[in-house]
Design an enzyme around this catalytic site. Structure first.
Site, PDB file in Angstrom:
ATOM      1  N   ASP A  70      -1.505  -1.028  13.958  1.00 46.89           N
ATOM      2  CA  ASP A  70      -2.433  -0.561  13.247  1.00 46.89           C
ATOM      3  C   ASP A  70      -3.470  -1.311  12.782  1.00 46.89           C
ATOM      4  OD1 ASP A  70      -0.537  -2.201  11.881  1.00 46.89           O
ATOM      5  OD2 ASP A  70       0.368  -0.462  11.023  1.00 46.89           O
ATOM      6  N   HIS A 115       8.327   3.034   6.207  1.00 46.59           N
ATOM      7  CA  HIS A 115       7.391   3.235   7.104  1.00 46.59           C
ATOM      8  C   HIS A 115       7.602   2.454   8.063  1.00 46.59           C
ATOM      9  CE1 HIS A 115       4.094   0.706   4.987  1.00 46.59           C
ATOM     10  NE2 HIS A 115       4.553  -0.113   5.835  1.00 46.59           N
ATOM     11  N   ASN A 137       9.082   1.686   1.779  1.00 47.53           N
ATOM     12  CA  ASN A 137       9.337   3.053   1.763  1.00 47.53           C
ATOM     13  C   ASN A 137       9.782   3.782   3.164  1.00 47.53           C
ATOM     14  OD1 ASN A 137       7.113   2.947   3.251  1.00 47.53           O
ATOM     15  ND2 ASN A 137       5.677   4.291   2.105  1.00 47.53           N
ATOM     16  N   GLU A 197       3.597   6.670   7.234  1.00 45.24           N
ATOM     17  CA  GLU A 197       4.353   7.086   5.885  1.00 45.24           C
ATOM     18  C   GLU A 197       5.371   8.207   5.908  1.00 45.24           C
ATOM     19  OE1 GLU A 197       3.630   4.543   4.055  1.00 45.24           O
ATOM     20  OE2 GLU A 197       1.818   4.332   3.425  1.00 45.24           O
TER      21      GLU A 197
HETATM   22  C1  F6R Z   1       2.064  -3.816  10.144  1.00 47.11           C
HETATM   23  C2  F6R Z   1       2.885  -2.603   9.991  1.00 47.11           C
HETATM   24  C3  F6R Z   1       3.461  -2.240   8.732  1.00 47.11           C
HETATM   25  C4  F6R Z   1       4.349  -3.488   8.295  1.00 47.11           C
HETATM   26  C5  F6R Z   1       5.156  -3.253   7.082  1.00 47.11           C
HETATM   27  C6  F6R Z   1       5.854  -4.323   6.459  1.00 47.11           C
HETATM   28  O1  F6R Z   1       1.349  -3.770  11.336  1.00 47.11           O
HETATM   29  O2  F6R Z   1       2.621  -1.415  10.858  1.00 47.11           O
HETATM   30  O3  F6R Z   1       4.582  -1.418   8.954  1.00 47.11           O
HETATM   31  O4  F6R Z   1       5.208  -4.169   9.173  1.00 47.11           O
HETATM   32  O5  F6R Z   1       4.328  -2.552   6.291  1.00 47.11           O
HETATM   33  O6  F6R Z   1       4.967  -5.279   6.069  1.00 47.11           O
HETATM   34  P1  F6R Z   1       5.260  -6.843   5.608  1.00 47.11           P
HETATM   35  O7  F6R Z   1       6.085  -7.744   6.961  1.00 47.11           O
HETATM   36  O8  F6R Z   1       4.092  -7.592   5.067  1.00 47.11           O
HETATM   37  O9  F6R Z   1       6.508  -6.594   4.667  1.00 47.11           O
END
Ligand code: F6R
Length: 241
Positions: free
Chosen positions: A67, A137, A135, A142
């Protein structure tokens, strides 16, 4: 689903790196699906070290990322392209042209989504590295995202904006939209490696492992993938033990 519970973040990073290193030794031209965020940084550091030691090479590797924030480009320190260069791409021998992320600054975002989807269709991931949102994701898919989604522009939830605000000067600066790989494109990976660390991930890990497969917890779809490895620290695993 294989679940590895580690003592702490460092051990989690070591297990994750070991899995990617083995893949690269077995298949030096593998396609790596990569994630950003705090979770994989320790693993990337170990991969950088292994590359410097000549243990692995990224020369023939191709990468696709999950992303990118809409509105941020490579010059923005908070963009994911910047993150990937800082933590991995600029420190290993990967060819820049073999690294792919959706562009958050494309003039036509729907054309950019179509371009990225077509690119993914032509290079399925040998492994997809995932973090996990508090959450549930995966990527920026989401809660409520259809399981058959392909790359699209997502409106980030308040929960995600709050979680990610730590990396910006002010919460208002967190982009409200992102381009994300869709769930069906994540599921196409031959293998999934999900890393999660910290107590704030425990509920989402529970939903992933023990919850009903439901769009309200996007990560629960991984129960239907044939080859998933979760590498968790004890805090993230606390509700499933
Ligand atoms: C990042 C992504 C998100 C993160 C998730 C956890 O490319 O796609 O799904 O992996 O938000 O983020 P952290 O590792 O910062 O807790």
């Amino acid at each position: 689903m294989q679940i590895i519970v580690c003592d702490d973040y460092k051990q989690m990073s070591g297990h994750g790196a070991a899995i990617v290193k083995k893949l690269l030794r077995d298949d030096p031209s593998a396609v790596l699906g990569l994630a950003t965020g705090s979770t994989p940084i320790g693993m990337y550091d170990l991969l950088v070290q292994a590359c410097a030691d000549g243990e692995i090479s990224f020369e023939k590797v191709r990468t696709v990322n999950l992303d990118e924030y809409v509105g941020l480009g490579e010059k923005d320190a908070q963009s994911y392209v910047h993150f990937m260069r800082e933590h991995l791409f600029d420190k290993v021998n990967v060819k820049r042209e073999n690294t792919h992320l959706p562009s958050g600054i494309a003039a036509d975002l729907s054309a950019e989504c179509a371009r990225y989807s077509a690119l993914l269709a032509g290079m399925p991931q040998d492994i997809q590295v995932l973090g996990l949102g508090s959450n549930g994701h995966i990527g920026f898919n989401e809660p409520g995202t259809p399981f058959d989604s392909t790359t699209y522009v997502v409106q980030l939830t308040e929960n995600t904006i709050r979680d990610n605000a730590r990396l910006f000067d002010r919460q208002e600066d967190v982009p409200r939209k992102a381009i994300t790989m869709g769930i069906s494109e994540i599921m196409r990976a031959k293998r999934i490696l999900l890393l999660a660390s910290g107590a704030n991930k425990a509920k989402a890990v529970y939903g992933l492992v023990k919850g009903e497969v439901s769009e309200s917890c996007p990560a629960s779809i991984l129960q239907r993938h044939a080859d998933v490895t979760l590498v968790l620290d004890t805090a993230a695993a606390s509700l499933i033990r």
